[in-house]
Enzyme design. Structure first.
Site, PDB file in Angstrom:
ATOM      1  N   SER A 234       0.786  -1.321   0.046  1.00 16.65           N
ATOM      2  CA  SER A 234      -0.004   0.030  -0.045  1.00 16.65           C
ATOM      3  C   SER A 234       0.897   1.383   0.029  1.00 16.65           C
ATOM      4  O   SER A 234       0.416   2.333  -0.676  1.00 16.65           O
ATOM      5  CB  SER A 234      -0.910  -0.009   1.258  1.00 16.65           C
ATOM      6  OG  SER A 234      -1.715  -1.319   1.417  1.00 16.65           O
ATOM      7  N   HIS A 286       0.363   4.113   4.306  1.00 18.48           N
ATOM      8  CA  HIS A 286      -0.316   4.793   3.358  1.00 18.48           C
ATOM      9  C   HIS A 286       0.270   6.410   3.234  1.00 18.48           C
ATOM     10  O   HIS A 286       0.520   6.955   2.420  1.00 18.48           O
ATOM     11  CB  HIS A 286      -1.865   4.941   3.580  1.00 18.48           C
ATOM     12  CG  HIS A 286      -2.444   3.604   3.375  1.00 18.48           C
ATOM     13  ND1 HIS A 286      -3.759   3.284   3.436  1.00 18.48           N
ATOM     14  CD2 HIS A 286      -1.845   2.313   3.037  1.00 18.48           C
ATOM     15  CE1 HIS A 286      -4.144   1.971   3.484  1.00 18.48           C
ATOM     16  NE2 HIS A 286      -3.167   1.321   3.097  1.00 18.48           N
TER      17      HIS A 286
END
Length: 364
Positions: A234, A286
């Site tokens: 991610s 993230h």
């Protein structure tokens, strides 16, 4: 032109008065490394590049080969994780002692195969190498099959020294928490990251992808909960999202419906951050990946310049972004090994955790 599906551009000399030339025929051979970095050697006038940008087909290469390779490798590693869990628990998915809602291996197996897990990477006062946890084959709660953290960390142990499995900043990029996790990530990677690679070229894309992914794990290592392993591509994928933001801002005047594109990017970012609160997913990866992706894109992404003044500004921005990236890497890596991030920022953990009894109110 008939041999080309897309307009392949070399971004050098954006404001020069080079004459229009035809692209190299499809039968011509391009040196491998040069093709990875610049795409084909076809050069077009700036006006044609701008028009291609408006049409949304300004690409350096036709195929995102690195994206294809990374995606295949990650699916192969996911199969390896299932096999590891099968050997440990007799099933590819973890149902005991805790159900993995993402349909994947247990946390213990994820630690064994290379997840980011701070006690494997440095000395953690509350979780020293002799601290006991459930082994990979444990299915009881409370655990009946227990191992030391050193045994669980695998890779040869610590040999009587402080834990220092630094490679766990890198290996989690290739690991995923389960089928749901990998299919979501690979869908975005195949489409979004593939687009970015075609626009940047394979070598710049690879540098950006791993810079963002590794930094996401460094940020997570600093501020995420120490007792939970973290895996996933991610952070690297969010780095490519950051690249799209740089592209939109740098080429706002050439974009078709830029406001609509901005709204879509905001929605993507909000959804991505919201998913960072799902158990087993690390929001710091993230956020860190997005931040480093923006900085790396400023350094590496090909930006069209219509004047020498604009080109000078772009290069100054590139230099500043490069310096900031290096500073962030150095400061946060040093802080991970020498500092106590919880004391420096006691509330940061809530950026990736919703307090509950299951996670000891985000103090796990």
């Amino acid at each position: 032109m008939a041999a080309y599906e897309f307009l392949l551009i070399d971004y050098s000399d954006p404001y020069g008065n080079s004459p229009q030339v035809s692209p190299i025929p499809a039968t011509s051979k391009t040196p491998f490394l040069s093709k990875l970095w610049n795409g084909d050697h076809a050069k077009y006038p700036l006006e044609q590049k701008i028009e291609a940008k408006r049409r949304g087909n300004l690409y350096r290469q036709r195929r995102p080969w690195v994206t294809y390779t990374l995606t295949a490798a990650m699916f192969a590693v996911m199969i390896y994780e299932f096999v590891a869990n099968w050997k440990a628990q007799g099933t590819p998915f973890s149902f005991k002692p805790v159900v993995n809602p993402l349909l994947g291996p247990s946390q213990s197996v994820l630690i064994e195969v290379g997840a980011r897990f701070a006690p494997c990477m440095k000395h953690v006062e509350d979780a020293p190498p002799t601290f006991m946890l459930g082994c990979a084959n444990n299915t009881a709660n409370p655990a009946t099959s227990i191992c030391t953290i050193e045994d669980l960390c695998e890779f040869g142990g610590f040999h009587g020294k402080e834990p220092n499995q630094w490679f766990r900043f890198i290996t989690p990029i290739f690991l995923h928490a389960g089928l749901v996790h990998i299919f979501l990530n690979m869908f975005v990677q195949w489409t979004l990251a593939g687009q970015v690679e075609r626009e940047m070229g394979s070598i710049p894309f690879t540098l950006l992808y791993f810079a963002a992914g590794i930094f996401g794990n460094i940020l997570g290592g600093n501020f995420a909960m120490v007792g939970l392993p973290s895996v996933g591509a991610s952070g690297a994928i969010f780095g490519t999202v950051g690249t799209l933001w740089v592209d939109l801002i740098a080429h706002w005047q050439y974009e078709y419906r830029p406001v609509k594109k901005l709204i879509l990017l905001i929605i993507e970012l909000v959804i991505g951050v919201a998913l960072g609160y799902v158990p087993g997913v690390d929001n710091f990866a993230h956020l860190g990946g997005f931040l480093l992706g923006v900085l790396s894109a400023v350094v590496l992404y090909p930006i069209l310049s219509t004047t020498k003044r604009h080109a000078t500004i772009v290069w100054i921005a590139r230099a500043i972004a490069l310096v900031l990236s290096i500073i962030l890497y150095v400061v946060l890596t040093r802080n991970f090994y020498t500092g106590d991030p919880y004391k420096a920022c006691s509330w940061c953990r809530y950026l990736s955790c919703i307090p509950s009894s299951l996670n000891q109110q985000c103090k796990g």
